[in-house]
Design an enzyme around this catalytic site. Structure first.
Site, PDB file in Angstrom:
ATOM      1  N   SER A 152      25.979  24.135  29.989  1.00 24.99           N
ATOM      2  CA  SER A 152      26.562  24.289  31.592  1.00 24.99           C
ATOM      3  C   SER A 152      25.583  24.392  32.371  1.00 24.99           C
ATOM      4  O   SER A 152      25.870  25.049  33.538  1.00 24.99           O
ATOM      5  CB  SER A 152      27.334  25.551  31.376  1.00 24.99           C
ATOM      6  OG  SER A 152      28.664  25.549  30.385  1.00 24.99           O
ATOM      7  N   ARG A 153      24.508  23.953  32.338  1.00 27.58           N
ATOM      8  CA  ARG A 153      23.229  23.769  33.371  1.00 27.58           C
ATOM      9  C   ARG A 153      22.820  25.378  33.291  1.00 27.58           C
ATOM     10  O   ARG A 153      21.995  25.336  34.511  1.00 27.58           O
ATOM     11  CB  ARG A 153      23.557  23.340  34.538  1.00 27.58           C
ATOM     12  CG  ARG A 153      24.049  21.904  34.354  1.00 27.58           C
ATOM     13  CD  ARG A 153      22.970  20.759  33.993  1.00 27.58           C
ATOM     14  NE  ARG A 153      23.314  19.365  33.998  1.00 27.58           N
ATOM     15  CZ  ARG A 153      23.701  18.574  32.906  1.00 27.58           C
ATOM     16  NH1 ARG A 153      23.619  19.409  31.845  1.00 27.58           N
ATOM     17  NH2 ARG A 153      23.652  17.447  32.972  1.00 27.58           N
ATOM     18  N   LEU A 154      22.900  26.189  32.572  1.00 24.89           N
ATOM     19  CA  LEU A 154      22.254  27.489  32.694  1.00 24.89           C
ATOM     20  C   LEU A 154      20.995  27.494  32.069  1.00 24.89           C
ATOM     21  O   LEU A 154      20.781  28.074  31.036  1.00 24.89           O
ATOM     22  CB  LEU A 154      23.094  28.612  32.237  1.00 24.89           C
ATOM     23  CG  LEU A 154      24.579  28.737  33.175  1.00 24.89           C
ATOM     24  CD1 LEU A 154      25.331  29.989  32.402  1.00 24.89           C
ATOM     25  CD2 LEU A 154      24.263  29.217  34.424  1.00 24.89           C
TER      26      LEU A 154
END
Length: 216
Positions: A194-196
């Protein structure tokens, strides 16, 4: 054009292979880089020493290209090129530069920023003569980054030099040699879902490395 804006916007990959915590990394960024570099080598990635190398001229206009890392230790990261090339001229004007390694199969990236110095002539010559003879002749024949009328000019020059040095050593051109980037910032990036993403940043402050986590 066949590729639509929507097609490009929808190209994405969710990263899930690993994580990176402050407790995972070595206090010494060079040791951490060596660990990740060895893992890239052991994963049999294609040319794990490939990097994007960025420079800027005095006006601040940036340029970047792909180079090969040829060595590293706690003094910095080493590469070789033509001093009269575009990057060589920009480094003469502004000796600040950046490197980026991207190991996609491992979902990892390393960013390095710092100051450039030239290697001494002896070290550059030793590396030059460790290269295949064809590469030595190629470096001698090419006026890197200069405008040339056609490819035949290069090929003709290579033919002449190949004959000239068929039975003797190719001298290192005086305008070809090595540089060392001494870093003041090294950042390790591990892709996460999730692009974290995980970003662990080392910054040189008064002779010591300060480690921080950055938001993705």
């Amino acid at each position: 054009m066949e590729l639509t804006k929507e097609y490009i916007q929808n190209l994405r990959q969710d990263y899930r292979s690993a994580s990176l915590a402050e407790s995972d990394v070595d206090q010494n960024p060079f040791i951490q880089f060596e660990k990740w570099f060895k893992e890239a080598v052991n994963a049999r990635l294609f040319e794990p020493n490939v990097m994007t190398f960025a420079t800027a001229d005095l006006a601040g206009r940036p340029s970047a290209r792909i180079l090969l890392l040829k060595g590293f230790d706690e003094n910095g990261f080493v590469f070789f090129t033509n001093y009269d090339s575009k990057k060589g001229k920009e480094l003469a004007e502004n000796p600040q530069a950046a490197m980026v390694f991207f190991w996609g199969d491992l979902e990892r990236q390393v960013r390095i920023e710092g100051t450039i110095t030239k290697l001494d002539a002896e070290e550059s010559t030793a590396y030059f003569h460790s290269r295949p003879k064809g590469s030595q002749i190629g470096a001698t024949a090419s006026p890197q980054s200069s405008v040339i009328p056609n490819r035949e000019v290069l090929e003709d020059r290579v033919t002449v030099l190949t004959e000239e040095f068929s039975e003797k050593e190719v001298p290192r051109p005086t305008n070809w040699g090595g540089y060392r980037l001494k870093p003041d910032l090294i950042e390790f990036w591990q892709g996460r879902s999730s692009r974290l993403h995980d970003r662990i940043n080392y910054k040189a402050v008064d002779g010591a490395w300060i480690i921080n986590r950055l938001a993705p």
